[in-house]
Design an enzyme around this catalytic site. Sequence first.
Site, PDB file in Angstrom:
ATOM      1  N   ASN A  68      43.892 -64.087 -76.715  1.00 47.21           N
ATOM      2  CA  ASN A  68      43.529 -65.266 -77.523  1.00 47.21           C
ATOM      3  C   ASN A  68      42.034 -65.544 -77.581  1.00 47.21           C
ATOM      4  O   ASN A  68      41.498 -65.944 -78.609  1.00 47.21           O
ATOM      5  CB  ASN A  68      44.300 -66.487 -77.017  1.00 47.21           C
ATOM      6  CG  ASN A  68      43.967 -66.797 -75.569  1.00 47.21           C
ATOM      7  OD1 ASN A  68      43.829 -65.910 -74.742  1.00 47.21           O
ATOM      8  ND2 ASN A  68      43.832 -68.073 -75.268  1.00 47.21           N
ATOM      9  N   GLU A  73      46.093 -67.411 -64.213  1.00 46.25           N
ATOM     10  CA  GLU A  73      45.884 -68.497 -65.175  1.00 46.25           C
ATOM     11  C   GLU A  73      46.881 -68.275 -66.309  1.00 46.25           C
ATOM     12  O   GLU A  73      46.736 -67.327 -67.080  1.00 46.25           O
ATOM     13  CB  GLU A  73      44.445 -68.474 -65.663  1.00 46.25           C
ATOM     14  CG  GLU A  73      43.978 -69.795 -66.191  1.00 46.25           C
ATOM     15  CD  GLU A  73      44.418 -69.980 -67.633  1.00 46.25           C
ATOM     16  OE1 GLU A  73      43.961 -69.189 -68.472  1.00 46.25           O
ATOM     17  OE2 GLU A  73      45.210 -70.881 -67.915  1.00 46.25           O
ATOM     18  N   CYS A  78      45.258 -71.756 -74.363  1.00 48.88           N
ATOM     19  CA  CYS A  78      46.165 -72.295 -73.335  1.00 48.88           C
ATOM     20  C   CYS A  78      45.902 -73.781 -73.101  1.00 48.88           C
ATOM     21  O   CYS A  78      46.720 -74.465 -72.514  1.00 48.88           O
ATOM     22  CB  CYS A  78      45.987 -71.527 -72.043  1.00 48.88           C
ATOM     23  SG  CYS A  78      44.302 -71.502 -71.466  1.00 48.88           S
ATOM     24  N   GLU A 109      39.673 -70.826 -61.220  1.00 48.64           N
ATOM     25  CA  GLU A 109      38.503 -70.032 -61.598  1.00 48.64           C
ATOM     26  C   GLU A 109      37.331 -71.007 -61.733  1.00 48.64           C
ATOM     27  O   GLU A 109      37.491 -72.207 -61.567  1.00 48.64           O
ATOM     28  CB  GLU A 109      38.767 -69.322 -62.928  1.00 48.64           C
ATOM     29  CG  GLU A 109      39.926 -68.329 -62.844  1.00 48.64           C
ATOM     30  CD  GLU A 109      40.133 -67.578 -64.155  1.00 48.64           C
ATOM     31  OE1 GLU A 109      40.468 -68.205 -65.162  1.00 48.64           O
ATOM     32  OE2 GLU A 109      39.943 -66.349 -64.153  1.00 48.64           O
TER      33      GLU A 109
HETATM   34  O1  TXE Z   1      50.239 -62.257 -72.708  1.00 45.65           O
HETATM   35  P1  TXE Z   1      50.697 -61.183 -71.674  1.00 45.65           P
HETATM   36  P2  TXE Z   1      50.192 -62.085 -74.239  1.00 45.65           P
HETATM   37  C1  TXE Z   1      50.918 -66.940 -73.377  1.00 45.65           C
HETATM   38  C2  TXE Z   1      51.381 -67.217 -74.771  1.00 45.65           C
HETATM   39  C3  TXE Z   1      51.650 -65.856 -75.301  1.00 45.65           C
HETATM   40  C4  TXE Z   1      52.277 -65.225 -74.078  1.00 45.65           C
HETATM   41  C5  TXE Z   1      52.195 -63.729 -74.166  1.00 45.65           C
HETATM   42  O2  TXE Z   1      52.580 -67.926 -74.713  1.00 45.65           O
HETATM   43  O3  TXE Z   1      52.579 -65.861 -76.347  1.00 45.65           O
HETATM   44  O4  TXE Z   1      51.475 -65.691 -72.993  1.00 45.65           O
HETATM   45  O5  TXE Z   1      50.861 -63.420 -74.615  1.00 45.65           O
HETATM   46  C6  TXE Z   1      48.707 -57.534 -69.587  1.00 45.65           C
HETATM   47  N1  TXE Z   1      51.275 -55.796 -65.463  1.00 45.65           N
HETATM   48  N2  TXE Z   1      49.463 -66.827 -73.287  1.00 45.65           N
HETATM   49  O6  TXE Z   1      51.101 -61.023 -74.823  1.00 45.65           O
HETATM   50  O7  TXE Z   1      51.840 -60.363 -72.116  1.00 45.65           O
HETATM   51  C7  TXE Z   1      48.591 -57.384 -71.077  1.00 45.65           C
HETATM   52  O8  TXE Z   1      48.367 -56.034 -71.431  1.00 45.65           O
HETATM   53  C8  TXE Z   1      49.953 -55.964 -65.660  1.00 45.65           C
HETATM   54  C9  TXE Z   1      48.757 -67.845 -72.562  1.00 45.65           C
HETATM   55  O9  TXE Z   1      48.735 -61.958 -74.509  1.00 45.65           O
HETATM   56  O10 TXE Z   1      50.824 -61.973 -70.455  1.00 45.65           O
HETATM   57  C10 TXE Z   1      47.379 -58.255 -71.373  1.00 45.65           C
HETATM   58  O11 TXE Z   1      46.191 -57.565 -71.088  1.00 45.65           O
HETATM   59  N3  TXE Z   1      49.407 -56.436 -66.814  1.00 45.65           N
HETATM   60  C11 TXE Z   1      47.458 -67.301 -72.038  1.00 45.65           C
HETATM   61  C12 TXE Z   1      47.554 -59.409 -70.394  1.00 45.65           C
HETATM   62  O12 TXE Z   1      48.423 -58.909 -69.370  1.00 45.65           O
HETATM   63  C13 TXE Z   1      50.258 -56.764 -67.811  1.00 45.65           C
HETATM   64  C14 TXE Z   1      46.659 -66.610 -73.112  1.00 45.65           C
HETATM   65  C15 TXE Z   1      48.206 -60.626 -71.027  1.00 45.65           C
HETATM   66  O13 TXE Z   1      49.414 -60.193 -71.603  1.00 45.65           O
HETATM   67  C16 TXE Z   1      51.662 -56.625 -67.684  1.00 45.65           C
HETATM   68  C17 TXE Z   1      47.475 -65.637 -73.770  1.00 45.65           C
HETATM   69  C18 TXE Z   1      52.164 -56.122 -66.451  1.00 45.65           C
HETATM   70  N4  TXE Z   1      53.468 -55.942 -66.254  1.00 45.65           N
HETATM   71  C19 TXE Z   1      48.845 -65.743 -73.826  1.00 45.65           C
HETATM   72  N5  TXE Z   1      52.238 -57.043 -68.860  1.00 45.65           N
HETATM   73  C20 TXE Z   1      46.552 -68.360 -71.450  1.00 45.65           C
HETATM   74  N6  TXE Z   1      47.032 -69.110 -70.454  1.00 45.65           N
HETATM   75  O14 TXE Z   1      45.395 -68.467 -71.852  1.00 45.65           O
HETATM   76  C21 TXE Z   1      51.228 -57.428 -69.677  1.00 45.65           C
HETATM   77  N7  TXE Z   1      50.034 -57.251 -69.055  1.00 45.65           N
END
Ligand code: TXE
Length: 480
Positions: A150, A248, A282, A461
Amino acid sequence: MEKIANYIGGELLAPMGGDYLDNIEPATGKVYSLIPRSGSADVELAVKAAQKAFPAWSALSNAERSKHLMAVSNRISEKLDELAMAESKDNGKPLKLAQSVDIPRARDNFAFFATAILHQEDEFHNMGEKGFNYTLRQPLGTVACISPWNLPLYLFTWKIAPALASGNCVVAKPSEVTPFTAYLLSQICMEVGFPAGVLNIVHGLGAETGQAMVEHDLVKAISFTGGTVTGARIAALAAPRFKKMSLELGGKNPNIVFDDCDFDRAVKTSVRAAFANQGQICLCGSRIFVQSGIYEKFKEAFVQRVKGLKVGPPQESDSRMGAVVSKAHMEKILSYIQLAKEEGGTILHGGKQVKLAAPYDGGYYLEPTVIEGLSFDCRVNQEEVFGPLVTLTPFETEEEVLMMANSTEYGLACTVFTQDLNKAHRVAKEIHSGIVWINDWLVRDLRTPFGGMKNSGVGREGGFEALKFFTEAKNVCFNF
Ligand code: TXE
């Protein structure tokens, strides 16, 4: 088609398996570059490079490390427009937002931690005639930084900068959905002569590349930002290996508008908090609670202002909202709009996909959507949608709104609009959030602790909290 490369041991490298993933431009829905589909072999190479670079990097003085980080910050500043264009193209956000928020913050993240280590004080505990103690804060070694799509470069550097500043070497992975500015950061590091192997960037899928980083025995800590489900998966792997974790995660943030608020400020700020970055932050205020005395007046003014948000191609200067990040995410948000109707909501504005003219007709555009009439505990008001969808809910008393606001599994951020300072402090104390803004939103002092409670994450953080996370504290006791 441009191929993004990994950055390992100071060099740009292809993935060892030779596989690539499509990188899609959300504004058009078209593939515009390729991402390495790295695996455990690439992660192994990166960890080895980090381990090799660690002795020299950790032996540098804070002043010497500060110079290296400032060189990166200054180069980000010089390349701001190029980086902003790349971020807008990769994420779908308006170019103006990338120019005013994302890239300046990436620059500031490096500058902030470059200078923080020059001013950090060490603890000393005097025992009088018995002796004294001092606390050594030593770097952990190789750490992993994993970030979401994001705010790509903003959150990527928010983790990398303190990790490097405190003397660690880093293996970092941006989201496979928005890898491009991390790739440009690799080039910046090479341009400024950043020491090889200190920072390594490995691109790929979370379940493959990310998981290999989490599982690697030599990775001593994981700093992660992303979804709560993924955060739980990472914690399950890291906890039995006794790795330090900073998580986070998601949020479902309440925005509480009391009837004694500065009305115009509340409306203006609430619209920004609802739809900035297409609601994909977020910290966005997606549950708006308005005290009954001004509910109708607020609703009318809020919807009127939302109608003025132009959804358009991200690079057009009058676009206030660009594309959401992916087809899958657009469909997820549309499914929640459908669910809101089934749960008894009334759509006051928006609710539909926006079809732009070619070449943007394949892009992922949604109307800013405002819904009222839902119960505070329905799914749309409990689950993180992470898109341009907000709900309006009236309330009578402070106790009632605190019960509704605190009813979700999340606890990240909250905004409160009131001109009664005692009420503001009372609500701030009672709300389940790690961050509370009074009469404003997204004002950020990088020295402050940043993070959430409940399912919004673990740890903080920011400022010296981040530097402490990336070090081991050792108490040395001298007894005369
Ligand atoms: O997050 P992901 P995504 C929330 C929001 C969004 C949901 C999924 O609801 O729809 O999370 O978003 C890596 N082991 N937020 O797809 O899947 C992945 O490659 C290690 C809130 O972006 O959690 C990416 O680099 N790493 C949030 C990172 O984790 C893994 C902001 C985030 O991916 C992994 C964004 C694993 N098993 C989304 N699986 C906020 N709080 O700011 C995935 N990744």
